[in-house]
Design an enzyme around this catalytic site. Structure first.
Site, PDB file in Angstrom:
ATOM      1  N   ASP A 742     -44.102   9.476  10.982  1.00  0.00           N
ATOM      2  CA  ASP A 742     -43.841   8.958   9.641  1.00  0.00           C
ATOM      3  C   ASP A 742     -42.708   9.790   9.050  1.00  0.00           C
ATOM      4  O   ASP A 742     -42.745  11.026   9.097  1.00  0.00           O
ATOM      5  CB  ASP A 742     -45.097   9.057   8.771  1.00  0.00           C
ATOM      6  CG  ASP A 742     -44.922   8.297   7.471  1.00  0.00           C
ATOM      7  OD1 ASP A 742     -45.147   7.079   7.485  1.00  0.00           O
ATOM      8  OD2 ASP A 742     -44.545   8.935   6.454  1.00  0.00           O
ATOM      9  N   LEU A 743     -41.669   9.105   8.535  1.00  0.00           N
ATOM     10  CA  LEU A 743     -40.507   9.826   8.017  1.00  0.00           C
ATOM     11  C   LEU A 743     -40.838  10.491   6.689  1.00  0.00           C
ATOM     12  O   LEU A 743     -41.376   9.855   5.767  1.00  0.00           O
ATOM     13  CB  LEU A 743     -39.338   8.869   7.839  1.00  0.00           C
ATOM     14  CG  LEU A 743     -38.740   8.279   9.117  1.00  0.00           C
ATOM     15  CD1 LEU A 743     -37.561   7.395   8.790  1.00  0.00           C
ATOM     16  CD2 LEU A 743     -38.326   9.390  10.072  1.00  0.00           C
ATOM     17  N   ASP A 785     -41.677   2.906   7.342  1.00  0.00           N
ATOM     18  CA  ASP A 785     -41.033   4.045   8.008  1.00  0.00           C
ATOM     19  C   ASP A 785     -41.978   4.690   9.014  1.00  0.00           C
ATOM     20  O   ASP A 785     -41.868   5.876   9.308  1.00  0.00           O
ATOM     21  CB  ASP A 785     -40.579   5.068   6.968  1.00  0.00           C
ATOM     22  CG  ASP A 785     -41.741   5.581   6.109  1.00  0.00           C
ATOM     23  OD1 ASP A 785     -42.823   4.961   6.144  1.00  0.00           O
ATOM     24  OD2 ASP A 785     -41.554   6.584   5.403  1.00  0.00           O
TER      25      ASP A 785
END
Length: 874
Positions: A742-743, A785
């Protein structure tokens, strides 16, 4: 180290440039010099002399190997050889056999083209072979009549010339060779096995990248290797290479020992190799040497299932079209059956059987069709040679010959004279000749009796069924038999008062006037048979066949004409009906071909010729195997032939090859045609080109399994691959790990710079993510994301952690998005396969939980999930 190309820098060698461009050689610890070849330079000789360690060669590596050269084939790049022959139409070359005696350039290493010429029975000794100048200008300027080319290269220049050139490909004769083979030597394998393995792997990785990113490679070629070819030319090469390399079907480098054996046998046919030459030391047996590429059967199966609805609709249309053809055939048969004169249908071959006789023929000659149909047709001719003359004359006259006299014989051998008309038709899906005839035995006797006395002539003429007449040199009737009243309604007395113009319609009179003028000028008839339209007393007209001969006195002076006229109105109507049916098939939008029981083409309509690029002359007499693409295996064709030879229709999709070598998809229906005994004697094939539809389906299939923004696999495809990998890990103890990413900081970029910037950032991250992974691993976008990674062959925590660290390192460098620097990191959860995980979902959930631990621990890090502990026994 050096890689010796077999020609100058161009897209033909894109994979090696891509390996250089992407750093694959550098990562393998290799410094590679990619060296182009000059005209006349032999890449094999350069490698054997030690000027290069690796090279690119043709199938002629087989010949070098047989002569003792220690060459070693490492990989095949072109699954189908691009070698072809281009020829000038202005030199009178329309088909491959027209090359006999012509001036031809064949480049070194192109012995497969000589094999192609030999298979097509071109006399290679008659060719005036010239050294290849490596330019098509010699062909265009007429200095040579034909030369060898690469379809991916020189064809670009030749296509600009339109109809000036024609291209012949070995595939059209069933020769399907590999092309542009990466090779080295046995010495390199013995002394540097690891270097050889690394070079091969990096090169093939480059080829995978090049075929997926052609524009990037074109940019690289133009920047680093000059502009010998324009951008358009390089793009043409890239497009033409897709069906030849077939990267979408097999991994670059793949080859099969059986295919090399077939190539060796073909060279043996040329006398260049011995039979059963051992290939053990020629073909690299290292990793991937003879193995197929990773299976994509599940994807192809899904694509096929997705296309079934569209296929069903096309099959319905084909069935309707076939019903219309059958109904048309029944109408033709009905016309012949009800004809008021004898009609027969026969095969055109010398031993061709009698296929049909109508009811009138049965009644007239007192035979049953069951007794005569199926017998050799020539057995009913008094002179069998006359039958062959009729067939030859039909072909010369364009398939139609009206009113000629022949002598037939019945079952008992009794001779019968008939006046016959013949036409070539399509009868029940096969080529045939329809014959309509009228018994003129009596008339022949009448004609012979005319010379004995005028009185006897009149007596016999007045009893004849046909109209017998004489005419003087002024064009006036001097005698007309009573049968004219049955034909036209006028009495003989009334006709004797008519001029030639009154006895014929205007159009027919113009023909007769030409013939009469010729008679007066030369003393000979222009032709003995005339098809003329005559007016009747009731205002109608009748079509007649008039046989005309000259009358002379005892001293040989021309005195007039003797004619015999018969009614052919019904025959003309039948002929026109049959012709209209043939025109309907010729005008069909679908390709239609008819073959004999052995698959030899006997008929092809214009739509088929347009679809394949072959002319009718190039197709007739050829086996359908010349259109094979090489995509389908032997089992496919065994199943197809097994179906149709058993008398059942076959329907399905087939990939075939056009004359120019391009592959195309067609929806094919093959219907067997049986004779009255139930044996299959013909096949009718209806073809519909579905290439464009297949391209759309493949694109839709891609969109269904890949993320539109990043072109990474989507959630569906990820879990499909994970399920398969999980199953293998359980059964075969293969290593497996899942990363959930996960960004960190993505939302801030998306909120501050907008969704466009967010989308660009996700796409850029996806590209970096793919660069950090191996080809065997899978990176997927799950949504927003959030990304996942599937790692194969991972058995230790350290291996999975190494991959996670590479991802974090890839995010250290900021992204340049719309002129703004964007810095993001990632929180990563890592889960290694363990038998304690009961399902793929549990493995993903474990990695997802570890990812949230990484976020809670401060982000920009990874956390390794621990497998669940088994419950204690009670």
């Amino acid at each position: 180290m050096t890689l010796q190309l077999r020609w100058r820098h161009q897209f033909q060698f894109a994979g090696y440039y891509a390996a250089q461009m992407q750093g694959y050689y550098r990562e393998a610890g290799l410094a590679v010099d990619i060296r182009e070849a000059e005209p006349g330079q032999d890449a094999v000789q350069a490698v054997l002399e030690g000027k290069a360690q690796y090279g690119v060669g043709t199938s002629d590596l087989l010949v070098h190997y047989h002569r003792g050269a220690p060459v070693l084939v490492l990989a095949v790049i072109f699954q189908h050889s691009p070698l072809a022959i281009a020829a000038r139409r202005a030199a009178g070359i329309r088909n491959i056999h027209d090359l006999n005696g012509k001036k031809v350039m064949i480049e070194p290493g192109a012995n497969e083209l000589l094999g192609y010429l030999g298979r097509e029975r071109v006399d290679t000794d008659s060719l005036a072979l010239e050294p290849h100048s490596q330019t098509v200008q010699d062909l265009l300027d007429g200095r040579v009549d034909a030369l060898s080319i690469y379809r991916t290269d020189e064809l670009y220049e030749l296509r600009k010339q339109g109809e000036r050139v024609v291209v012949f490909t070995p595939e059209s004769s069933g020769l399907d060779f590999y092309g542009d083979n990466l090779f080295s030597t046995q010495a390199e394998l013995r002394q540097h096995p690891e270097r050889l393995k690394a070079f091969r792997a990096a090169s093939l990785k480059g080829w995978s990248y090049a075929m997926a990113h052609p524009q990037e490679v074109i940019d690289y070629i133009l920047k680093h290797y000059g502009r010998r070819h324009s951008r358009d030319h390089l793009a043409f090469e890239a497009e033409q290479m897709v069906p030849l390399v077939q990267a979408q079907l097999v991994e670059p480098g793949y080859f099969h020992v059986g295919r090399w054996r077939h190539m060796a046998d073909t060279y043996a046919d040329l006398g260049l190799l011995p039979r059963d030459l051992s290939l053990a030391d020629l073909l690299y047996a290292g990793e991937g040497g003879n193995a197929g590429s990773g299976s994509q059967s599940s994807l192809w199966f899904a694509a096929g299932m997705g296309a079934l609805v569209a296929v069903a609709l096309v099959v319905v249309l084909v069935r309707r079209y076939m019903r219309r053809l059958r109904r048309s055939a029944r109408n033709c048969l009905g016309l012949m059956e009800e004809a008021p004169f004898p009609v027969a249908v026969t095969r055109p071959e010398a031993d061709g059987e009698l296929l049909y006789i109508n009811r009138c023929a049965e009644e007239y000659y007192g035979v049953s069709r069951h007794d005569v149909v199926g017998r050799p047709a020539q057995g009913f001719w008094r002179n069998p040679e006359q039958r062959q003359q009729m067939v030859d004359e039909l072909h010369r006259r364009g398939g139609r010959w009206l009113g000629f006299e022949v002598q037939l014989q019945g079952l008992e051998g009794k001779p019968v004279w008939v006046l016959m008309s013949a036409a070539c038709i399509d009868f029940e899906g096969r080529e045939a000749i329809v014959l309509s005839f009228h018994d003129i035995t009596q008339r022949k006797r009448t004609e012979m009796a005319l010379g004995q006395s005028e009185q006897r002539f009149r007596t016999l003429a007045e009893s004849a069924y046909d109209v017998i007449w004489t005419m003087d040199l002024n064009g006036r009737f001097t005698y007309i038999s009573p049968s004219v009243e049955r034909l036209r309604g006028y009495t003989p007395e009334e006709v004797l008062q008519q001029s030639m113009a009154e006895a014929l319609t205007p159009d027919s009179m113009s023909q007769a006037a030409e013939g009469f003028a010729y008679l007066l000028r030369t003393g000979q008839v222009l032709k003995h048979h005339w098809e003329l339209e005559q007016p009747c007393k009731d205002g109608s007209t009748v079509w007649t066949d008039a046989i005309v001969n000259v009358l002379r006195d005892d001293e040989g002076h021309l005195t007039g004409l003797l004619g015999i006229t018969r009614d052919i109105t019904a025959e003309r109507k039948l002929r026109q009906e049959l012709q209209s049916r043939s025109v309907a098939v010729d005008a069909a939008a679908e390709g239609v071909i008819i073959t004999d029981a052995n698959g030899v083409v006997e008929y092809a309509n214009p739509a088929f010729c347009d679809m394949t690029g072959y002319s009718l002359e190039e197709v007739l007499g050829q086996r359908t195997s010349r259109f094979k693409s090489g995509v389908h295996d032997a089992d496919f064709y065994r199943q197809l032939w097994g179906t149709i030879t058993s008398g059942n229709p076959w329907r399905g999709e087939v990939v075939n090859r056009r004359k120019d070598g391009m592959l195309y998809h067609e929806l094919l229906t093959i219907a067997p045609v049986k004779n009255e005994q139930g044996a299959v004697v013909r096949y009718v094939a209806i073809k519909h080109d579905i290439s464009e539809r297949k391209r759309i389906e493949q694109r839709l299939e891609h969109l269904a399994h890949f993320d539109l923004l990043t072109d990474l696999p989507n959630r569906t495809l990820f879990f499909d691959r994970l399920q398969q990998a999980f199953f293998r890990a359980q059964r075969y103890q293969e290593g497996l790990a899942v990363l959930v990413l996960d960004l960190d900081g993505f939302k801030a970029v998306n909120d501050s710079q907008g969704h466009q910037a967010g989308d660009l950032l996700l796409a850029a991250f996806a590209y970096r993510l793919k660069q950090t992974l191996r080809q065997s691993d899978t990176a997927a976008r799950m949504g927003g994301d959030e990304f996942t990674v599937l790692l194969h062959g991972v058995r230790q925590d350290e291996d999975a952690v190494t991959a996670a660290n590479k991802v974090l390192e890839a995010l250290v460098q900021p992204f340049d998005i719309l002129g703004q620097r964007c810095q993001v990191s990632a929180s990563i959860g890592v889960a290694l396969f363990h038998q304690a995980y009961a399902s793929p979902d549990m493995l993903v959930q474990a990695a997802d939980g570890a990812m949230y631990e990484a976020k809670r621990a401060g982000k920009n890090r990874w956390v390794l999930a621990r497998p669940p502990q088994p419950a204690p026994e009670s």
